[in-house]
Design a protein around this motif. Structure first.
Motif, PDB file in Angstrom:
ATOM      1  N   HIS A  47      -3.975  -4.670   1.819  1.00 22.46           N
ATOM      2  CA  HIS A  47      -2.671  -5.280   1.519  1.00 22.46           C
ATOM      3  C   HIS A  47      -2.146  -4.820   0.155  1.00 22.46           C
ATOM      4  N   THR A  48      -3.050  -4.583  -0.770  1.00 26.41           N
ATOM      5  CA  THR A  48      -2.637  -4.114  -2.095  1.00 26.41           C
ATOM      6  C   THR A  48      -2.190  -2.653  -2.023  1.00 26.41           C
ATOM      7  N   VAL A  49      -2.927  -1.841  -1.275  1.00 23.44           N
ATOM      8  CA  VAL A  49      -2.569  -0.428  -1.101  1.00 23.44           C
ATOM      9  C   VAL A  49      -1.194  -0.290  -0.456  1.00 23.44           C
ATOM     10  N   THR A  50      -0.896  -1.141   0.530  1.00 22.89           N
ATOM     11  CA  THR A  50       0.352  -0.986   1.291  1.00 22.89           C
ATOM     12  C   THR A  50       1.501  -1.831   0.743  1.00 22.89           C
ATOM     13  N   GLY A  51       1.323  -2.414  -0.449  1.00 15.16           N
ATOM     14  CA  GLY A  51       2.425  -3.077  -1.133  1.00 15.16           C
ATOM     15  C   GLY A  51       2.691  -4.509  -0.719  1.00 15.16           C
ATOM     16  N   GLY A  64      -0.358  11.848  -5.724  1.00 14.40           N
ATOM     17  CA  GLY A  64      -0.080  12.024  -7.147  1.00 14.40           C
ATOM     18  C   GLY A  64       0.986  11.098  -7.711  1.00 14.40           C
ATOM     19  N   GLN A  65       1.570  10.243  -6.848  1.00 11.04           N
ATOM     20  CA  GLN A  65       2.636   9.322  -7.288  1.00 11.04           C
ATOM     21  C   GLN A  65       2.078   7.902  -7.422  1.00 11.04           C
ATOM     22  N   ASP A  66       2.383   7.263  -8.527  1.00 11.27           N
ATOM     23  CA  ASP A  66       1.955   5.870  -8.730  1.00 11.27           C
ATOM     24  C   ASP A  66       2.798   4.954  -7.834  1.00 11.27           C
ATOM     25  N   ILE A  67       2.145   4.303  -6.862  1.00  6.07           N
ATOM     26  CA  ILE A  67       2.871   3.415  -5.942  1.00  6.07           C
ATOM     27  C   ILE A  67       2.449   1.956  -6.131  1.00  6.07           C
ATOM     28  N   THR A  68       1.786   1.681  -7.255  1.00  8.13           N
ATOM     29  CA  THR A  68       1.178   0.359  -7.467  1.00  8.13           C
ATOM     30  C   THR A  68       2.159  -0.791  -7.259  1.00  8.13           C
ATOM     31  N   ASN A  69       3.362  -0.656  -7.763  1.00  9.66           N
ATOM     32  CA  ASN A  69       4.311  -1.778  -7.702  1.00  9.66           C
ATOM     33  C   ASN A  69       5.493  -1.531  -6.761  1.00  9.66           C
ATOM     34  N   LEU A  70       5.335  -0.541  -5.882  1.00  6.68           N
ATOM     35  CA  LEU A  70       6.401  -0.286  -4.911  1.00  6.68           C
ATOM     36  C   LEU A  70       6.364  -1.340  -3.806  1.00  6.68           C
ATOM     37  N   PRO A  71       7.526  -1.780  -3.300  1.00  6.64           N
ATOM     38  CA  PRO A  71       7.529  -2.709  -2.167  1.00  6.64           C
ATOM     39  C   PRO A  71       7.045  -2.020  -0.886  1.00  6.64           C
ATOM     40  N   ALA A  72       6.566  -2.818   0.055  1.00  5.62           N
ATOM     41  CA  ALA A  72       5.944  -2.289   1.278  1.00  5.62           C
ATOM     42  C   ALA A  72       6.872  -1.357   2.049  1.00  5.62           C
ATOM     43  N   HIS A  73       8.180  -1.702   2.151  1.00  2.00           N
ATOM     44  CA  HIS A  73       9.085  -0.871   2.959  1.00  2.00           C
ATOM     45  C   HIS A  73       9.292   0.510   2.352  1.00  2.00           C
ATOM     46  N   LYS A  74       9.178   0.601   1.017  1.00  8.03           N
ATOM     47  CA  LYS A  74       9.295   1.909   0.352  1.00  8.03           C
ATOM     48  C   LYS A  74       8.030   2.741   0.604  1.00  8.03           C
ATOM     49  N   ILE A  75       6.884   2.061   0.609  1.00  8.97           N
ATOM     50  CA  ILE A  75       5.611   2.756   0.820  1.00  8.97           C
ATOM     51  C   ILE A  75       5.563   3.370   2.215  1.00  8.97           C
ATOM     52  N   VAL A  76       6.137   2.685   3.203  1.00 12.72           N
ATOM     53  CA  VAL A  76       6.196   3.233   4.568  1.00 12.72           C
ATOM     54  C   VAL A  76       6.949   4.561   4.572  1.00 12.72           C
ATOM     55  N   THR A  77       8.047   4.634   3.836  1.00 13.02           N
ATOM     56  CA  THR A  77       8.863   5.860   3.838  1.00 13.02           C
ATOM     57  C   THR A  77       8.127   7.045   3.207  1.00 13.02           C
ATOM     58  N   LEU A  78       7.082   6.760   2.402  1.00  9.16           N
ATOM     59  CA  LEU A  78       6.304   7.842   1.779  1.00  9.16           C
ATOM     60  C   LEU A  78       5.265   8.421   2.737  1.00  9.16           C
ATOM     61  N   HIS A  82       0.639   0.984   8.294  1.00  7.88           N
ATOM     62  CA  HIS A  82      -0.355  -0.095   8.272  1.00  7.88           C
ATOM     63  C   HIS A  82      -0.479  -0.690   9.675  1.00  7.88           C
ATOM     64  N   VAL A  83      -1.686  -0.634  10.238  1.00  8.73           N
ATOM     65  CA  VAL A  83      -1.961  -1.323  11.508  1.00  8.73           C
ATOM     66  C   VAL A  83      -2.688  -2.615  11.130  1.00  8.73           C
ATOM     67  N   PRO A  84      -1.969  -3.753  11.121  1.00  6.03           N
ATOM     68  CA  PRO A  84      -2.548  -4.963  10.521  1.00  6.03           C
ATOM     69  C   PRO A  84      -3.600  -5.628  11.390  1.00  6.03           C
ATOM     70  N   GLU A  85      -4.422  -6.442  10.739  1.00  4.65           N
ATOM     71  CA  GLU A  85      -5.401  -7.267  11.443  1.00  4.65           C
ATOM     72  C   GLU A  85      -4.668  -8.208  12.411  1.00  4.65           C
TER      73      GLU A  85
END
Length: 236
Positions: A47-51, A64-78, A82-85
């Motif tokens: 959950h932390t990895v995927t925002g 190589g890009q810091d995605i630590t504080n990116l919202p989940a919907h932005k991380i998907v576009t990169l 995520h296939v959730p539990e």
């Protein structure tokens, strides 16, 4: 350079420390497994990895890009899917509508149609049931749908949380075969799985989490042969 690098992650739920300095890497083209008992911090890590969860400290770097504080919907576009539990499909929508939801960040209709055909090639049952209400599918079919939906975003990295949970032994084998098939098409996979035996048998590398810390790491085969791991997680 690693495709995904997680460094010194600390995550809290209120005053409870769920992750305590978790660090690991996933290289392009690998299957990397995170194993551990319930409550070890596996799902929290994903959950932390995927925002979906903010860390108190530490970093998540992707390509190589810091995605630590990116919202989940932005991380998907990169390119991270995520296939959730528990699958978390849209129960009231049809199979086809669910799959199209996986492509919501994409605009090219022709490419979306091509991705849909690729999903159907992997999961012929989804094509047969494309107009069926998703909530009426069997557990195994719902898991296929969750995986297919993730594929629709054309991910470079697929993060899977307990894909075999609640499935019969026969379906567990089928799900792991699908994971290997996805890997052969070029996807990199980060896998959290309660079934440590199966996870380690397909993983290039694996990490063992205990109470929010990584306590062991190695190749899947090394950990499968480890007496300590056998005793703790493999019923040996």
């Amino acid at each position: 350079m690693a495709l995904l690098e997680v460094k010194d992650l600390a995550v809290y739920y209120g005053v409870i420390k769920a992750l305590d300095g978790v660090s690991f890497t996933v290289d392009e083209g690998e299957i990397v497994a995170l194993i551990g008992a319930n409550g070890a911090g596996k799902t929290t890590t994903l959950h932390t990895v995927t925002g979906l969860l903010p860390p108190k400290s530490g970093t998540v770097t992707y390509h190589g890009q810091d995605i630590t504080n990116l919202p989940a919907h932005k991380i998907v576009t990169l390119g991270i899917a995520h296939v959730p539990e528990g699958r978390r499909i849209f129960q009231q929508l049809s199979v086809l509508e669910n799959l199209k939801m996986g492509a919501y960040t994409r605009k090219d209709k022709k490419e979306i149609a091509e991705s849909l055909e690729q999903v159907y090639a992997h999961f012929p049952r989804l094509k047969e049931r494309k107009n069926q209400v998703a909530g009426t599918l069997s557990g195994g079919e719902q898991q296929m749908l969750a995986m297919g939906r993730a594929m629709m975003s054309r991910p470079k990295l697929i993060v899977m949380d307990e894909p075999s949970m609640g499935l019969s032994p026969l379906l567990v084998k089928e799900v792991f075969k699908i994971i290997l098939d996805l890997h052969k098409t070029g996807a990199t996979i980060l896998l959290v799985e309660q079934n440590a035996q199966m996870a380690l048998s397909i993983a290039d590398r694996a990490y063992v989490l205990e109470t929010g810390r990584i306590v062991s790491e190695g190749s899947g085969q090394e950990l499968l042969q480890s007496d300590e791991i056998k005793k703790a997680y493999l019923g040996g």
